[in-house]
Design a protein around this motif. Sequence first.
Motif, PDB file in Angstrom:
ATOM      1  N   LEU A 114       4.334   8.176   7.153  1.00 20.26           N
ATOM      2  CA  LEU A 114       5.368   7.392   6.473  1.00 20.26           C
ATOM      3  C   LEU A 114       5.330   5.932   6.914  1.00 20.26           C
ATOM      4  N   GLY A 115       5.117   5.713   8.192  1.00 18.05           N
ATOM      5  CA  GLY A 115       5.027   4.332   8.681  1.00 18.05           C
ATOM      6  C   GLY A 115       3.836   3.600   8.074  1.00 18.05           C
ATOM      7  N   PHE A 116       2.715   4.301   7.981  1.00 19.73           N
ATOM      8  CA  PHE A 116       1.528   3.682   7.402  1.00 19.73           C
ATOM      9  C   PHE A 116       1.744   3.339   5.931  1.00 19.73           C
ATOM     10  N   LEU A 117       2.321   4.283   5.190  1.00 12.43           N
ATOM     11  CA  LEU A 117       2.557   4.032   3.769  1.00 12.43           C
ATOM     12  C   LEU A 117       3.589   2.943   3.557  1.00 12.43           C
ATOM     13  N   ARG A 118       4.610   2.927   4.421  1.00 11.40           N
ATOM     14  CA  ARG A 118       5.649   1.902   4.301  1.00 11.40           C
ATOM     15  C   ARG A 118       5.077   0.522   4.586  1.00 11.40           C
ATOM     16  N   ARG A 119       4.258   0.443   5.623  1.00 16.47           N
ATOM     17  CA  ARG A 119       3.651  -0.833   5.980  1.00 16.47           C
ATOM     18  C   ARG A 119       2.695  -1.287   4.877  1.00 16.47           C
ATOM     19  N   ARG A 120       2.063  -0.335   4.251  1.00 19.26           N
ATOM     20  CA  ARG A 120       1.118  -0.657   3.193  1.00 19.26           C
ATOM     21  C   ARG A 120       1.830  -1.225   1.967  1.00 19.26           C
ATOM     22  N   ARG A 121       3.010  -0.728   1.668  1.00 18.80           N
ATOM     23  CA  ARG A 121       3.759  -1.230   0.519  1.00 18.80           C
ATOM     24  C   ARG A 121       4.315  -2.618   0.765  1.00 18.80           C
TER      25      ARG A 121
END
Length: 91
Positions: free
Chosen positions: A15-22
Amino acid sequence: MRRPWAWVLGVFALLGFLRRRRKTTPEVPDPRADELRRKLDESRSIVEERDEFEGAELTVDRAEPAPEDPEFRRRAVHESARTSAEQMRRR
């Protein structure tokens, strides 16, 4: 599910990776992009001018055809050269 903590940490990491990616930083316009756009506009106008200029040229299909027999042309050139050479010798 042998290791629940590993799963929980994995989900949080994902979730952190996807959030940072967005989250993307707001894009600052690159000054080179404006220069490139200007050059592209300029080149388009040059192409239009070239097409207009070439439109006035005589195309190959409307040009006067070359003599059919190259041997005839060769003989004519040699005759002209002989005549010129004789005139120079007389003087």
